[in-house]
Write an enzyme that holds these catalytic residues in place. Structure first.
Site, PDB file in Angstrom:
ATOM      1  N   CYS A   1     154.882  24.991 -25.606  1.00 46.25           N
ATOM      2  CA  CYS A   1     155.723  25.324 -24.455  1.00 46.25           C
ATOM      3  C   CYS A   1     156.769  24.241 -24.220  1.00 46.25           C
ATOM      4  O   CYS A   1     156.439  23.059 -24.192  1.00 46.25           O
ATOM      5  CB  CYS A   1     154.869  25.489 -23.206  1.00 46.25           C
TER       6      CYS A   1
ATOM      7  N   CYS B   1     155.438  20.983 -17.094  1.00 42.64           N
ATOM      8  CA  CYS B   1     154.491  21.001 -15.955  1.00 42.64           C
ATOM      9  C   CYS B   1     153.433  19.907 -16.173  1.00 42.64           C
ATOM     10  O   CYS B   1     152.705  19.931 -17.175  1.00 42.64           O
ATOM     11  CB  CYS B   1     153.817  22.362 -15.851  1.00 42.64           C
TER      12      CYS B   1
ATOM     13  N   CYS C   1     149.642  20.520 -17.163  1.00 41.48           N
ATOM     14  CA  CYS C   1     149.338  21.508 -18.196  1.00 41.48           C
ATOM     15  C   CYS C   1     149.196  20.887 -19.584  1.00 41.48           C
ATOM     16  O   CYS C   1     150.087  20.185 -20.052  1.00 41.48           O
ATOM     17  CB  CYS C   1     150.431  22.570 -18.210  1.00 41.48           C
TER      18      CYS C   1
ATOM     19  N   CYS D   1     142.914  39.274 -17.730  1.00 42.96           N
ATOM     20  CA  CYS D   1     144.144  38.511 -17.528  1.00 42.96           C
ATOM     21  C   CYS D   1     144.689  38.082 -18.889  1.00 42.96           C
ATOM     22  O   CYS D   1     144.018  37.351 -19.621  1.00 42.96           O
ATOM     23  CB  CYS D   1     143.874  37.262 -16.705  1.00 42.96           C
TER      24      CYS D   1
ATOM     25  N   CYS E   1     146.143  42.102 -15.540  1.00 43.03           N
ATOM     26  CA  CYS E   1     147.035  41.119 -14.911  1.00 43.03           C
ATOM     27  C   CYS E   1     147.692  40.330 -16.046  1.00 43.03           C
ATOM     28  O   CYS E   1     147.002  39.797 -16.908  1.00 43.03           O
ATOM     29  CB  CYS E   1     146.246  40.180 -14.005  1.00 43.03           C
TER      30      CYS E   1
ATOM     31  N   CYS F   1     149.809  38.337  -8.049  1.00 43.15           N
ATOM     32  CA  CYS F   1     148.738  37.353  -8.027  1.00 43.15           C
ATOM     33  C   CYS F   1     149.429  36.002  -8.093  1.00 43.15           C
ATOM     34  O   CYS F   1     150.166  35.729  -9.042  1.00 43.15           O
ATOM     35  CB  CYS F   1     147.833  37.557  -9.240  1.00 43.15           C
TER      36      CYS F   1
ATOM     37  N   ARG G   1     140.324  33.669  -5.238  1.00 42.99           N
ATOM     38  CA  ARG G   1     139.542  33.373  -6.444  1.00 42.99           C
ATOM     39  C   ARG G   1     139.403  31.862  -6.642  1.00 42.99           C
ATOM     40  O   ARG G   1     140.395  31.132  -6.584  1.00 42.99           O
ATOM     41  CB  ARG G   1     140.213  34.008  -7.675  1.00 42.99           C
TER      42      ARG G   1
HETATM   43  S1  SF4 Z   1     152.169  25.908 -16.992  1.00 41.27           S
HETATM   44 FE1  SF4 Z   1     152.057  25.131 -19.108  1.00 41.27          FE
HETATM   45  S2  SF4 Z   1     152.456  26.915 -20.365  1.00 41.27           S
HETATM   46 FE2  SF4 Z   1     153.134  27.445 -18.311  1.00 41.27          FE
HETATM   47  S3  SF4 Z   1     155.311  26.923 -18.222  1.00 41.27           S
HETATM   48 FE3  SF4 Z   1     154.211  25.110 -17.494  1.00 41.27          FE
HETATM   49  S4  SF4 Z   1     153.912  23.875 -19.337  1.00 41.27           S
HETATM   50 FE4  SF4 Z   1     154.411  25.922 -20.041  1.00 41.27          FE
END
Ligand code: SF4
Length: 338
Positions: free
Chosen positions: A73, A77, A80, A117, A149, A209, A279
């Site tokens: 990705c 974030c 993550c 999901c 979902c 959600c 949840r």
């Molecule tokens: S949460 Fe993780 S997978 Fe989703 S956009 Fe952010 S970095 Fe990418």
């Protein structure tokens, strides 16, 4: 028992009655709840359970999650393990083929999950990925009748419409934290981008959600902002994630939460969103630890089995926990408990 304890017990019971009579929890009450003492916790939970029981009885909804595309990705974030800035040693793969997604659906059905999901890493899906998910969702609906979902990142209006037309019931896209704190955890997209995707999904006719992650260094005010924003967005389901800090991510080694604060946060969610599915999501086992069963006095849903890149406790342990509480799993059908 001291008079202070007696007064406090009455107070949380009165707050629950206030909520049940249709008068929403105020922000000031929410702050008081987050700052309440450990000695009040059982009273708070008991009062919150009155609200949970009114709308959901002793039922528990199970969700089964499939990481359909992992890692790779470009977003940053901080929580993550799949982001470009993470060194966490996770499995990385492109979008799973039909066989793998169908196997996941069969596992969801056999685990008594009502909702499957399908989660893909990335800023947002390509049109080919959307078409692929649409084809598989049509098959899953025909074979298993599961509630679907999809969590595919930022969506364009035409992508959302195609997913809705294929039978996707719900889009998951978490706010994660407040507008104010958002840029502290992510700089490659904005809080507003997330709101825009929720609005696009809602316009296409899908349920929303959306939830939060707590334990990332946010303040009580950030939590309250997020919880009340979710109310304004009219979300149908709220996953409450407790940060499971993963080595190799910017938020590694962060351990701000204790089990009692996790329970307070679940009570806050229930009292602000009395009739909404709440949840207990990622980080349940590592943050609530020996008190995770108590979370179900406020929440009415959990993920069964694993999370995106971390293991959960076994499905058997989840079933035992629910049985020990005297609660029951809702099996089959798509209608919400009321
Ligand atoms: S949460 Fe993780 S997978 Fe989703 S956009 Fe952010 S970095 Fe990418």
């Amino acid at each position: 028992m001291s008079s202070i304890e007696t007064t406090t017990q009455l107070q949380w019971h009165e707050v629950a009655q206030q909520v049940l009579s249709g008068n929403a929890l105020t922000r000031e009450q929410g702050l008081e709840l987050l700052q309440s003492s450990d000695s009040e916790l059982l009273d708070l939970l008991a009062a919150t359970f009155l609200v949970r029981r009114t709308y959901f009885g002793r039922t528990v909804q199970l969700y089964y999650l499939k990481n359909a595309k992992s890692g790779l990705c470009p977003e940053d974030c901080g929580y993550c393990s799949q982001s470009i800035v993470s060194d966490a040693p996770i499995e990385k793969y492109t979008i799973a083929n039909e066989r793998v997604l169908m196997e996941g659906a069969a596992k969801a059905a056999s685990s008594q999950a009502r909702t499957y999901c399908i989660v893909a890493s990335g800023r947002g899906p390509t049109d080919r990925e959307v078409d692929h998910v649409c084809r598989v969702v049509e098959k899953i609906k025909a074979d298993h009748g599961l509630h679907i979902c999809a969590c595919l990142g930022l969506l364009k209006p035409d992508q959302a419409q195609r997913l809705a037309d294929a039978g996707v019931d719900r889009i998951n896209h978490n706010l994660n934290t407040s507008r104010r704190y958002y840029e502290e955890i992510c700089t490659t997209h904005t809080y507003q981008d997330r709101i825009d995707t929720l609005e696009v999904a809602q316009k296409a006719g899908m349920e929303l959600c959306s939830g939060l992650i707590v334990g990332m260094g946010e303040t009580h005010d950030d939590i309250l902002d997020t919880v009340f924003e979710l109310h304004a967005l009219n979300v149908k389901s709220i996953p409450v994630n407790f940060l499971h800090s993963i080595d190799g991510t910017p938020l590694e080694k962060r351990e701000d939460l204790d089990p009692r604060q996790c329970l307070r946060i679940l009570c806050l969610l229930r009292l602000v969103h009395p009739a909404t599915e709440i949840r207990i999501a990622g980080g349940r086992e590592v943050n609530l630890r020996s008190m995770q069963a108590m979370g179900l006095y406020a929440a009415n849903s959990i993920f069964v089995s694993d999370y995106l890149t971390t293991k959960g406790q076994s499905a058997e342990d989840d079933f035992s926990m629910i049985e020990d509480l005297g609660f029951e799993v809702i099996i089959g059908g798509h209608e919400m408990a009321s």
